[in-house]
Design an enzyme around this catalytic site. Structure first.
Site, PDB file in Angstrom:
ATOM      1  N   GLU A  48     -67.272  10.700  47.281  1.00 48.37           N
ATOM      2  CA  GLU A  48     -65.921  10.652  47.839  1.00 48.37           C
ATOM      3  C   GLU A  48     -65.374   9.245  47.724  1.00 48.37           C
ATOM      4  O   GLU A  48     -66.112   8.289  47.445  1.00 48.37           O
ATOM      5  CB  GLU A  48     -65.908  11.071  49.315  1.00 48.37           C
ATOM      6  CG  GLU A  48     -66.726  10.138  50.194  1.00 48.37           C
ATOM      7  CD  GLU A  48     -66.227  10.040  51.629  1.00 48.37           C
ATOM      8  OE1 GLU A  48     -65.109  10.485  51.946  1.00 48.37           O
ATOM      9  OE2 GLU A  48     -66.987   9.485  52.450  1.00 48.37           O
ATOM     10  N   ASN A  80     -63.187   6.504  50.034  1.00 48.41           N
ATOM     11  CA  ASN A  80     -62.697   6.241  51.394  1.00 48.41           C
ATOM     12  C   ASN A  80     -61.556   5.237  51.389  1.00 48.41           C
ATOM     13  O   ASN A  80     -61.690   4.156  50.818  1.00 48.41           O
ATOM     14  CB  ASN A  80     -63.832   5.691  52.253  1.00 48.41           C
ATOM     15  CG  ASN A  80     -64.919   6.728  52.460  1.00 48.41           C
ATOM     16  OD1 ASN A  80     -64.734   7.691  53.196  1.00 48.41           O
ATOM     17  ND2 ASN A  80     -66.038   6.558  51.774  1.00 48.41           N
ATOM     18  N   LYS A  89     -65.800  21.235  51.918  1.00 45.17           N
ATOM     19  CA  LYS A  89     -65.292  20.086  52.685  1.00 45.17           C
ATOM     20  C   LYS A  89     -63.868  20.303  53.176  1.00 45.17           C
ATOM     21  O   LYS A  89     -62.986  20.641  52.395  1.00 45.17           O
ATOM     22  CB  LYS A  89     -65.293  18.821  51.814  1.00 45.17           C
ATOM     23  CG  LYS A  89     -66.646  18.423  51.284  1.00 45.17           C
ATOM     24  CD  LYS A  89     -66.575  17.045  50.620  1.00 45.17           C
ATOM     25  CE  LYS A  89     -67.889  16.692  49.963  1.00 45.17           C
ATOM     26  NZ  LYS A  89     -67.857  15.335  49.363  1.00 45.17           N
ATOM     27  N   SER A  96     -66.595   1.645  56.420  1.00 41.34           N
ATOM     28  CA  SER A  96     -67.401   0.758  57.264  1.00 41.34           C
ATOM     29  C   SER A  96     -68.696   0.313  56.582  1.00 41.34           C
ATOM     30  O   SER A  96     -68.966   0.662  55.436  1.00 41.34           O
ATOM     31  CB  SER A  96     -67.710   1.467  58.582  1.00 41.34           C
ATOM     32  OG  SER A  96     -68.347   2.686  58.325  1.00 41.34           O
ATOM     33  N   ARG A 116     -76.855   3.542  51.499  1.00 39.30           N
ATOM     34  CA  ARG A 116     -77.250   4.303  52.683  1.00 39.30           C
ATOM     35  C   ARG A 116     -78.257   5.345  52.264  1.00 39.30           C
ATOM     36  O   ARG A 116     -78.104   5.987  51.221  1.00 39.30           O
ATOM     37  CB  ARG A 116     -76.040   5.036  53.268  1.00 39.30           C
ATOM     38  CG  ARG A 116     -75.330   4.290  54.340  1.00 39.30           C
ATOM     39  CD  ARG A 116     -74.158   5.089  54.844  1.00 39.30           C
ATOM     40  NE  ARG A 116     -73.389   5.653  53.751  1.00 39.30           N
ATOM     41  CZ  ARG A 116     -72.397   6.513  53.912  1.00 39.30           C
ATOM     42  NH1 ARG A 116     -72.070   6.931  55.104  1.00 39.30           N
ATOM     43  NH2 ARG A 116     -71.736   6.965  52.877  1.00 39.30           N
ATOM     44  N   ARG A 130     -63.828   2.136  49.762  1.00 38.46           N
ATOM     45  CA  ARG A 130     -65.248   2.272  49.405  1.00 38.46           C
ATOM     46  C   ARG A 130     -65.433   3.568  48.645  1.00 38.46           C
ATOM     47  O   ARG A 130     -65.123   4.647  49.162  1.00 38.46           O
ATOM     48  CB  ARG A 130     -66.150   2.255  50.648  1.00 38.46           C
ATOM     49  CG  ARG A 130     -67.624   1.941  50.292  1.00 38.46           C
ATOM     50  CD  ARG A 130     -68.567   2.113  51.472  1.00 38.46           C
ATOM     51  NE  ARG A 130     -68.692   3.526  51.792  1.00 38.46           N
ATOM     52  CZ  ARG A 130     -68.736   4.005  53.035  1.00 38.46           C
ATOM     53  NH1 ARG A 130     -68.685   3.219  54.075  1.00 38.46           N
ATOM     54  NH2 ARG A 130     -68.832   5.310  53.230  1.00 38.46           N
ATOM     55  N   GLU A 161     -62.763  12.775  57.720  1.00 31.86           N
ATOM     56  CA  GLU A 161     -63.549  11.582  57.430  1.00 31.86           C
ATOM     57  C   GLU A 161     -64.579  11.357  58.519  1.00 31.86           C
ATOM     58  O   GLU A 161     -64.435  11.867  59.625  1.00 31.86           O
ATOM     59  CB  GLU A 161     -62.627  10.352  57.400  1.00 31.86           C
ATOM     60  CG  GLU A 161     -61.705  10.288  56.210  1.00 31.86           C
ATOM     61  CD  GLU A 161     -62.442  10.371  54.908  1.00 31.86           C
ATOM     62  OE1 GLU A 161     -63.548   9.819  54.795  1.00 31.86           O
ATOM     63  OE2 GLU A 161     -61.913  11.015  53.996  1.00 31.86           O
ATOM     64  N   GLY A 162     -65.563  10.532  58.199  1.00 30.13           N
ATOM     65  CA  GLY A 162     -66.447  10.026  59.246  1.00 30.13           C
ATOM     66  C   GLY A 162     -67.729  10.804  59.429  1.00 30.13           C
ATOM     67  O   GLY A 162     -68.507  10.513  60.328  1.00 30.13           O
ATOM     68  N   LYS A 168     -59.983  14.609  50.523  1.00 29.82           N
ATOM     69  CA  LYS A 168     -60.813  15.304  49.537  1.00 29.82           C
ATOM     70  C   LYS A 168     -59.946  16.140  48.603  1.00 29.82           C
ATOM     71  O   LYS A 168     -60.315  16.389  47.449  1.00 29.82           O
ATOM     72  CB  LYS A 168     -61.845  16.182  50.234  1.00 29.82           C
ATOM     73  CG  LYS A 168     -63.148  15.470  50.603  1.00 29.82           C
ATOM     74  CD  LYS A 168     -63.080  14.673  51.846  1.00 29.82           C
ATOM     75  CE  LYS A 168     -64.360  13.954  52.181  1.00 29.82           C
ATOM     76  NZ  LYS A 168     -64.194  13.032  53.303  1.00 29.82           N
TER      77      LYS A 168
END
Ligand code: ADP
Ligand code: MG
Ligand code: MG
Length: 517
Positions: free
Chosen positions: A156, A158, A407, A163, A493, A134, A411-412, A339
Site C-alpha cells: 500500500e 500511505n 480491504k 509512522s 517491520r 511511506r 488506515e492504521g 486503497k
C-alpha cells in the site's frame, strides 16, 4: 537453504547468549529512545499510576535478510511515487471519480470528501501541500524463471500519519551496534563483513520535509511568530516515534517553536484569523496571552473513524482544512492514499487506452512508469463492472478467496479481511457496500526466520517482513510546481508468519532492519 535466509542465519544461540543479547538490547533501546508507552492495561495493573514509564519497542534480535535488488528497486521508485501521489492529489476529478465509487458504503470517506467540497466552495487559501509518504512492500518470489528472482511488490501507499520513521532510524542503529559489538562474539559468530546493513536517514529526512514546508510559508502578516504544529491522538503510545522528529527539528531549527496538540482540543486551542487568508492561530494554554501562527500542521491522527467521535471532531478537521497552514496532508492527499486509488492506478489499461499512470507521471520517461508498474500486484475492484463481478466471484468462493485480502478504505491496521474469512464477511454486510472494498492478491514472501524480542520474551520462528520507504514532497496544488521531492529512509517491520496484520502499534509486528543479501 530456505528462501533467502541462508543456512546459518540467524545463528543458533545458547541460553546464556540469548539472555545476554536481550539485556544488551533492553538497555540500548532505553538509552536511545527506541521505546513506546506501555498499553493502558499494563499501566493500570502496574505501580506506574502516573504513566511515566516507557518500554523497549518490540524488535528482532537480528536484522532480517532482505534481497538487495528489492531494496534497491523500492528506493529507486520512491521519488517517482512522490511525484505520482502529488499529481493524483492535484487531480480533483480523478479523486472525485474514485471517491464516488466507494462512498455509498463508506460514510467516513463521504465525510472527508464533503470537507474538501466545502473548503473548495469558499476557496482554499493555501496552495502548498506537504506529503510525508511511506510506500510499503513485500518481497515476491517469481518461480516462473529458471532461477527464482525476487521483486518488491507494493502492499500500500500511505499519505497520512505514516509512522515509525523515528523508531526505524534507531532500529537500524541498534542492529549496526550489535553487528559490531555482539554478533562477532557469539559461539556461531557472524563476521562483520557478512552484515551489509544499509544506512537509514529517516529522522533527518522526514524532519527536512517539515522544515522545507515551514520555510515556504511567509512571515506572519499579523505580527505573530510562525510555528509548527503536530496534531496527535489521545493516548498515543507511539509518542517517542513522533518526538524523535520533533527533537531533530529542535536541533536544525531551534528558533522555530513546535507544539503538540491533541486532536480533541483543536477547536479550543486554535482559531482562524478573521482575514481573507484565514491564518491558523495557536494559543498554547501554557503561555497565556501568547499567539503563534501555524505554518505547518502535521497530522499524526485524523486518519481513522475513531478520531471523529462526534460532529465537533469533523468541524475541527474542517477548521484545519480551511486554514492557511500548510497541511501534511490535505484532505485531497489523504483521499489520494485510499486503497481504491491504488487499485485504479494498478489496474492495467487495454493497449488501446492511455495508461492511467502516464497521465500523472508526466515528467517521467516511459521507463519510470514501467518501473512503478513492476511494483504492482493484482488488485481488483469489487463493483459491478465486469472486472468487479469477476472479483466478487473469487471473493465468495472459499477456495479461491484463499489467495486474497479484502480491504476497505481505511488506515492504521486491523481493518482487512483475509482469505477464507472473506466470503462470510461479504455475506454479513449489505451488497450495496461491496463496491467500497478492493480485492488484492496476497503477496507470499519467501520464508525467513528470526527471533523477536517483545515485552522481555523471545519468540523464534518464521517471519514475514514488510519494507516501507519514506518520501517527502512539497508541491503547489495550483501551478503543478514541485519544490521538494526526496527519499527519506526506510522502515522494516516484521511479524510472525502466522499473523495476518503487521502493524507494530497494533501489537502484532515488531521493528526490524535490513541485512542485504
Ligand atoms: P493499513 O493501511 O491498515 O496498514 P495494509 O494494506 O497495509 O493496510 O494492510 C495491513 C497489513 O496486511 C499489511 O501490513 C500486511 O501485513 C497485510 N497485507 C496487506 N495487503 C497484503 C497483500 N497483498 N499480501 C500480503 N499481506 C498483505
Ligand atoms: Mg496504511
Ligand atoms: Mg499498512
Amino acid at each position: 537453504m530456505s528462501g533467502i535466509t541462508g543456512a546459518a542465519y540467524p545463528p543458533s544461540l545458547s541460553a546464556a547468549e540469548t539472555e545476554h543479547l536481550v539485556n544488551t538490547i533492553k538497555d540500548w533501546s532505553s538509552a536511545h529512545g527506541l521505546v513506546v508507552r506501555p498499553p493502558p492495561t499494563v499501566i493500570a495493573a502496574s505501580a506506574d499510576p502516573k504513566a511515566i514509564a516507557a518500554v523497549p519497542a518490540p524488535v528482532t534480535l537480528f536484522p532480517s535478510p532482505f534481497p538487495r535488488q528489492c531494496f534497491a528497486q523500492a528506493l529507486g521508485v520512491q521519488t517517482t511515487y512522490n511525484e505520482l501521489y502529488a499529481a493524483v492529489s492535484r487531480n480533483e476529478e480523478f479523486i472525485e471519480d474514485t471517491v464516488k465509487q466507494v462512498i455509498e458504503g463508506d460514510e467516513f470517506i463521504k465525510n472527508l470528501w464533503a470537507i474538501h467540497q466545502k473548503v473548495k466552495a469558499e476557496g482554499y487559501t493555501q496552495s502548498l501541500s506537504l506529503g510525508i509518504f511511506r510506500s510499503d512492500y513485500m518481497v515476491h518470489q517469481d518461480d516462473t524463471t529458471s532461477s527464482p528472482t525476487f521483486q518488491a511488490k507494493q502492499v500500500e501507499f500511505n499519505t497520512i500519519a505514516a509512522s515509525f520513521g523515528g523508531l526505524s532510524y534507531y532500529t537500524s542503529r541498534l542492529h549496526k551496534y550489535l553487528s559490531t559489538r555482539e554478533y562477532p562474539l557469539l559461539g556461531n559468530a557472524i563476521p562483520t563483513d557478512m552484515m551489509e546493513l544499509p544506512g537509514n536517514d529517516s529522522i533527518p529526512g522526514l524532519a527536512a520535509g517539515i522544515e522545507t514546508a515551514f520555510y515556504a510559508y511567509p512571515a506572519s502578516e499579523l505580527g505573530h511568530t510562525n510555528c509548527i504544529l503536530f496534531l496527535v491522538q489521545d493516548g498515543e503510545r507511539n509518542v517517542f516515534d513522533q518526538r524523535h522528529l520533533e527533537y531533530r527539528l529542535a536541533e536544525t531549527v531551534p528558533q522555530v517553536p513546535l507544539f503538540r496538540l491533541n486532536v480533541s482540543v483543536i477547536r479550543t486551542q486554535t482559531s482562524l484569523a478573521d482575514t481573507p487568508r484565514r491564518q491558523l492561530l495557536y494559543h498554547p494554554p501554557q503561555c497565556p496571552g501568547k499567539t503563534y501562527e501555524v505554518a505547518v500542521v502535521y497530522l499524526r491522527g485524523m486518519y481513522d473513524p475513531s478520531d471523529y467521535p462526534d460532529q465537533d471532531a469533523w468541524d475541527a478537521r474542517h477548521h484545519i482544512e480551511r486554514s492557511a497552514a500548510i497541511k501534511c496532508p490535505t484532505v485531497l492527499t489523504q483521499l489520494a492514499g485510499t486503497k481504491k486509488v491504488q487499485q485504479v492506478l494498478a489496474t492495467p489499461q487495454p493497449a488501446s487506452e492511455p495508461s492511467v499512470l502516464g497521465r500523472f507521471v508526466k515528467a517521467a520517461a516511459p521507463d519510470q512508469v514501467a518501473e512503478l508498474a513492476k511494483t504492482f500486484t493484482n488488485i481488483y475492484p469489487m463493483d459491478t463492472s465486469p472486472a468487479g463481478l469477476e472479483a466478487r466471484k473469487k471473493a465468495l468462493d472459499p477456495t479461491l478467496a484463499e489467495a486474497y485480502v479484502l480491504k476497505p478504505q481505511r488506515e492504521g491496521g486491523g481493518n482487512n479481511v483475509y482469505r477464507g474469512a472473506i466470503p462470510a464477511y461479504l455475506r454479513s454486510i449489505p451488497k450495496a457496500h461491496w463496491s467500497s472494498y478492493i480485492l488484492m492478491e496476497l503477496i507470499t514472501p519467501p520464508p525467513v526466520s528470526n527471533l523477536i524480542l517483545r515485552n522481555g520474551s523471545v519468540e523464534q520462528g518464521g517471519v514475514i517482513c514488510e519494507l516501507g520507504i519514506y518520501g517527502t514532497c512539497l508541491w503547489d496544488q495550483k501551478t503543478d510546481e514541485i519544490y521538494h521531492n526526496e527519499l527519506a529512509g526506510y522502515l522494516l517491520r516484521t511479524k510472525g508468519d502466522k499473523s495476518e496484520e503487521g502493524g507494530v502499534a497494533a501489537g502484532f509486528g515488531c521493528m526490524d532492519s535490513c541485512r542485504l543479501v
